[in-house]
Design a protein around this motif. Structure first.
Motif, PDB file in Angstrom:
ATOM      1  N   LYS A  22       6.751   3.600  -2.080  1.00 39.25           N
ATOM      2  CA  LYS A  22       6.224   4.077  -3.357  1.00 39.25           C
ATOM      3  C   LYS A  22       6.541   5.559  -3.559  1.00 39.25           C
ATOM      4  CE  LYS A  22       2.471   0.727  -3.679  1.00 39.25           C
ATOM      5  NZ  LYS A  22       1.017   0.494  -3.698  1.00 39.25           N
ATOM      6  N   GLU A  23       6.731   5.932  -4.838  1.00 35.52           N
ATOM      7  CA  GLU A  23       7.172   7.290  -5.163  1.00 35.52           C
ATOM      8  C   GLU A  23       6.220   8.363  -4.637  1.00 35.52           C
ATOM      9  OE1 GLU A  23       7.082   4.808  -7.254  1.00 35.52           O
ATOM     10  OE2 GLU A  23       9.062   4.587  -8.184  1.00 35.52           O
ATOM     11  N   ASP A  24       4.922   8.087  -4.674  1.00 38.82           N
ATOM     12  CA  ASP A  24       3.948   9.128  -4.305  1.00 38.82           C
ATOM     13  C   ASP A  24       3.442   8.994  -2.870  1.00 38.82           C
ATOM     14  OD1 ASP A  24       2.524   6.799  -4.822  1.00 38.82           O
ATOM     15  OD2 ASP A  24       0.733   7.902  -5.419  1.00 38.82           O
ATOM     16  N   ALA A  25       4.047   8.093  -2.077  1.00 32.13           N
ATOM     17  CA  ALA A  25       3.553   7.859  -0.714  1.00 32.13           C
ATOM     18  C   ALA A  25       3.684   9.110   0.153  1.00 32.13           C
ATOM     19  CB  ALA A  25       4.290   6.682  -0.078  1.00 32.13           C
ATOM     20  N   THR A  85       0.840  -1.197   0.000  1.00 37.23           N
ATOM     21  CA  THR A  85       0.000   0.000   0.000  1.00 37.23           C
ATOM     22  C   THR A  85       0.875   1.247   0.000  1.00 37.23           C
ATOM     23  OG1 THR A  85      -1.769  -1.171   1.165  1.00 37.23           O
ATOM     24  CG2 THR A  85      -1.830   1.238   1.218  1.00 37.23           C
ATOM     25  N   ASP A 111      12.311  -3.655   1.163  1.00 45.04           N
ATOM     26  CA  ASP A 111      11.189  -3.176   0.349  1.00 45.04           C
ATOM     27  C   ASP A 111      11.457  -1.707   0.021  1.00 45.04           C
ATOM     28  OD1 ASP A 111       8.807  -2.993  -0.966  1.00 45.04           O
ATOM     29  OD2 ASP A 111       7.549  -3.085   0.823  1.00 45.04           O
ATOM     30  N   GLU A 112      10.693  -1.141  -0.890  1.00 41.79           N
ATOM     31  CA  GLU A 112      10.902   0.244  -1.303  1.00 41.79           C
ATOM     32  C   GLU A 112       9.601   1.022  -1.175  1.00 41.79           C
ATOM     33  OE1 GLU A 112      12.528   2.671  -5.253  1.00 41.79           O
ATOM     34  OE2 GLU A 112      12.611   0.481  -5.170  1.00 41.79           O
ATOM     35  N   THR A 142       4.340   0.822   0.487  1.00 44.71           N
ATOM     36  CA  THR A 142       5.579   0.356  -0.136  1.00 44.71           C
ATOM     37  C   THR A 142       5.228  -0.479  -1.362  1.00 44.71           C
ATOM     38  OG1 THR A 142       5.676  -1.674   1.181  1.00 44.71           O
ATOM     39  CG2 THR A 142       6.731   0.293   2.095  1.00 44.71           C
ATOM     40  N   LYS A 143       6.204  -0.705  -2.214  1.00 43.63           N
ATOM     41  CA  LYS A 143       5.934  -1.371  -3.491  1.00 43.63           C
ATOM     42  C   LYS A 143       5.600  -2.847  -3.327  1.00 43.63           C
ATOM     43  CE  LYS A 143       8.717   1.777  -6.283  1.00 43.63           C
ATOM     44  NZ  LYS A 143       9.883   1.930  -7.197  1.00 43.63           N
ATOM     45  N   ASN A 182      -4.502   1.388  -9.707  1.00 44.39           N
ATOM     46  CA  ASN A 182      -3.075   1.411 -10.042  1.00 44.39           C
ATOM     47  C   ASN A 182      -2.170   1.404  -8.815  1.00 44.39           C
ATOM     48  OD1 ASN A 182      -3.372   3.956  -9.038  1.00 44.39           O
ATOM     49  ND2 ASN A 182      -2.815   5.019 -10.924  1.00 44.39           N
ATOM     50  N   ASP A 183      -2.744   1.163  -7.632  1.00 52.49           N
ATOM     51  CA  ASP A 183      -1.951   0.991  -6.400  1.00 52.49           C
ATOM     52  C   ASP A 183      -1.264   2.256  -5.895  1.00 52.49           C
ATOM     53  OD1 ASP A 183      -2.500  -1.644  -5.843  1.00 52.49           O
ATOM     54  OD2 ASP A 183      -0.933  -2.405  -7.128  1.00 52.49           O
ATOM     55  N   GLN A 184      -1.598   3.427  -6.415  1.00 51.56           N
ATOM     56  CA  GLN A 184      -0.960   4.656  -5.955  1.00 51.56           C
ATOM     57  C   GLN A 184      -1.666   5.192  -4.714  1.00 51.56           C
ATOM     58  OE1 GLN A 184      -1.067   7.339  -9.284  1.00 51.56           O
ATOM     59  NE2 GLN A 184       0.685   6.390 -10.285  1.00 51.56           N
TER      60      GLN A 184
END
Length: 659
Positions: free
Chosen positions: A485-488, A366, A482-483, A368-369, A588-590
């Protein structure tokens, strides 16, 4: 051809069902048996030639009377106006008659019929025609709004292909996708839409996923990766192995969600429907009172004067603006969300999102990727290769992202390894027999549960770890990263701007959770939680009076999703169980789309209440003026149609807004 015919019939049926949500309400529908199928045809001038002719006659009569001061004799004037009236109002008169026969006297068709016939009775012919003509023009615009909504949904339905090329016995055959069986290979040419969910057999291919995710950016897929129905192949001819039947594809589920959404009414819609059922008969009796009560209290009572005021009262009281524009408003909100890759399962959830003051999110998948990579293997009294082999052989029985990371890292080391009695211990890990050895692989809670000692420094390890025990003895651990997400981080900042509290829950250990929370600015973060622990945390927040939206993607998130006021599934990588349980699906999971969902809910609510307030204020003012003899039928019909048109245009405006 029969398959295609059946598919078209299914689409037509879906469109018919969707059209019902933009009907004014249950009492207000123009059903086929009434002979007036609202919005059934394109609202072009050819479908309304009789209305245009009536309007032309009315304009000529008004120009003669007010432009050239020529008044026709009473009988010719009555005949000409009657012709115009019948041209414009025959469908309304027909519906009023049919509904009255069924005992339904309190509806807009009877209301318009009584008002206009009353105008003819007292000699106000042009005004009677004008009321019917402008009322029908308002209906014309309503039809246009309904048809526009239908076109938007039809465009969504049309993204599901009617044909697919299947490879059978080395031959390419074009058939209906519903005839494809699991495991068959289909061919997708450049520019074609993928018809069924599957696994890419070609080395790589680029796809447009906008229909599913709202993202127009091309997405490159590689051999073995999942491909979904509705994607458009952009470059080379690709082969896909079918993994889901046509009716079970992700696209079919999306279309089903959209259709279900149109059937679920918001609290505001339900209130307006109930309000209209009570409001209309009250208006009838108030109009009757306006006509008759003055006889008892006014000295110079003139029946025609007060009868005319009652007619004005009836015309302006028509609830069209409310019962048409409000469903259209919610439909527009659902459409706007769909185009942004957000699926609301009903207009009621648009309302719920406006009241959310706490957003609770799962970490993995959610924020994280959920794409884990093995960073380090640390064995204890065992070789590194043996630790990887035993762990990966056990983990290949799990679908958890961490398990996938281990099995990918192991490569072929896990192949042909004998594994028996695998048991998943929820929130802890896996237990099983690998080559005759009792193996445990999971988090630290798993080793604690079985009373196995491990080095204390593991408690301080920041990264996610898989600890392993072999034959009841600690055997080492594997670190996983883990990484975020860019927009988190942006999503959390936007939520804070909306005064929304943010909370993160995770089964991962507290040190990892704290690290992620600090990096993106989460208000509160809780780790080391089993599925029931997540439920308890959400219940505690609810007990504090918080209105909660929970976003998660895993099967173990389904109970929490169901408990929250609004459950949000991160649908791109999400499990079917969570998507089925959720009220809203982010395709899209963003995480930033959670903010978009809240904003769309607020936009929809604002526009709906703008329409309600506009309609009620104008109607109350004109009702008072009409009862006082200031407003005429002209003002009444212009106010009624004008408010309805403004409300409809305002509702349609939602679909053009960018979030």
């Amino acid at each position: 051809m029969e398959h295609n015919h059946n598919n078209e019939q299914a689409k037509d049926l879906q469109l018919d069902q969707l059209e019902k949500i933009t009907d004014k309400n249950e009492e207000h529908q123009h059903s086929a048996d009434d002979g007036h199928n609202h919005g059934a045809e394109e609202p072009g001038w050819k479908a309304h030639w009789d209305l245009l002719l009536a309007l032309a006659i009315l304009i000529v009569l008004l120009v003669l009377e007010y432009g050239f001061h020529i008044e026709l004799p009473n009988i010719p004037s009555l005949i000409i106006n009657l012709i115009a009236y019948i041209l414009a109002g025959r469908s309304v008169l027909n519906l009023a008659f049919r509904k009255s026969k069924r005992g339904d006297f309190f509806n807009e068709f009877v209301l318009m019929s009584v008002a206009t016939i009353g105008a003819f009775i007292i000699g106000e012919y042009e005004e009677g025609v004008a009321v019917m003509v402008f009322y029908q023009i308002g209906e014309w615009f309503q039809d246009a709004a309904v048809n526009n909504a239908k076109k938007n949904i039809k465009a969504l339905l049309d993204i599901r292909p009617d044909e697919v090329t299947v490879l059978r016995n080395g031959q390419a055959t074009v058939i209906n996708p519903s005839a494809i069986e699991l495991g068959e290979s289909i061919q997708v040419k450049p520019g074609e839409k993928v018809a069924l969910d599957g696994e890419l057999l070609s080395e790589n291919a680029s796809f447009n996923t906008a229909a599913l995710t709202g993202e127009s950016k091309p997405d490159t897929k590689y051999k073995g990766e999942a491909i979904y129905a509705g994607m458009i192949n952009l470059n080379t001819v690709s082969e896909v192995k079918v993994t889901a039947l046509f009716k079970d594809s992700k696209l079919s589920k999306i279309l089903e969600m959209v259709q279900d959404a149109t059937a679920r009414k918001s609290q505001t819609q339900l209130f307006i429907s109930r309000f209209a059922k009570v409001y209309t008969p009250i208006v009838f009796f108030l109009a009757l009172a306006v006509c008759l009560v003055p006889y008892l209290i006014v000295d110079d009572y003139v029946f025609t004067t007060w009868f005319y005021r009652a007619l004005v009262f009836l015309v302006i009281s028509c609830p069209c603006a409310l019962v048409v524009s409000i469903p259209l408003g919610y439909f527009g909100g659902i459409g706007l969300a769909s185009r942004n890759g957000i699926l609301f399962k009903g207009g009621n959830f648009l309302d719920v999102m406006t009241k959310i003051n706490t957003v609770v999110m799962d970490k993995t998948g959610t924020l994280t990727k959920g794409v884990f990579k093995v960073q380090q293997v640390v064995p204890n009294n065992i070789s590194k290769e043996e630790l990887v082999k035993l762990t990966s052989a056990l983990e290949q029985n799990s679908t958890h992202p961490i398990a996938k990371a281990v099995t990918e890292y192991a490569g072929t080391a896990k192949d042909n390894v004998k594994v028996e009695g695998v048991e998943e211990i929820s929130g802890h890990g896996l237990k099983g027999s690998v080559e005759g050895k009792e193996v445990l692989a999971g988090n630290l809670k798993l080793l604690k549960k079985f009373g196995i000692n491990y080095p204390e420094e593991l408690e301080q390890e920041v990264n996610t770890i898989v600890v392993v025990a072999v034959n009841n003895a600690y055997a080492g651990y594997i670190t996983i990263a883990d990484e975020v997400k860019e927009d988190a981080k942006q999503a959390i900042e936007e939520m804070h701007k909306l005064n929304i509290q943010t909370v993160m829950l995770s089964g991962d250990k507290q040190s990892v959770v704290n690290q992620v929370a600090k990096s993106i600015g989460i208000d509160k973060a809780f780790g080391d939680l089993l599925p029931e622990g997540k439920v308890e945390k959400v219940q505690q927040l609810k007990n504090e009076g918080r209105r909660i939206a929970f976003a998660g993607d895993g099967v173990n998130d389904a109970p929490v999703v169901a408990l929250a006021d609004a459950g949000i599934a991160m649908g791109g990588l999400g499990s079917d169980a969570t998507i089925e349980t959720a009220d809203i699906v982010i395709q899209n999971d963003q995480p930033s789309k959670i903010v978009s969902a809240i904003k769309i809910g607020k936009i929809t609510r604002n526009i709906v209440w703008q329409n309600i307030i506009l309609a009620m204020v104008v109607k109350i003012i004109v009702l008072i003026l009409g009862a006082g003899g200031v407003a005429t039928l002209w003002e009444a019909v212009i106010a009624d149609v004008g408010v309805a048109l403004l409300a409809i245009l305002n509702a349609v405006r939602i679909q053009k807004i960018k979030v």
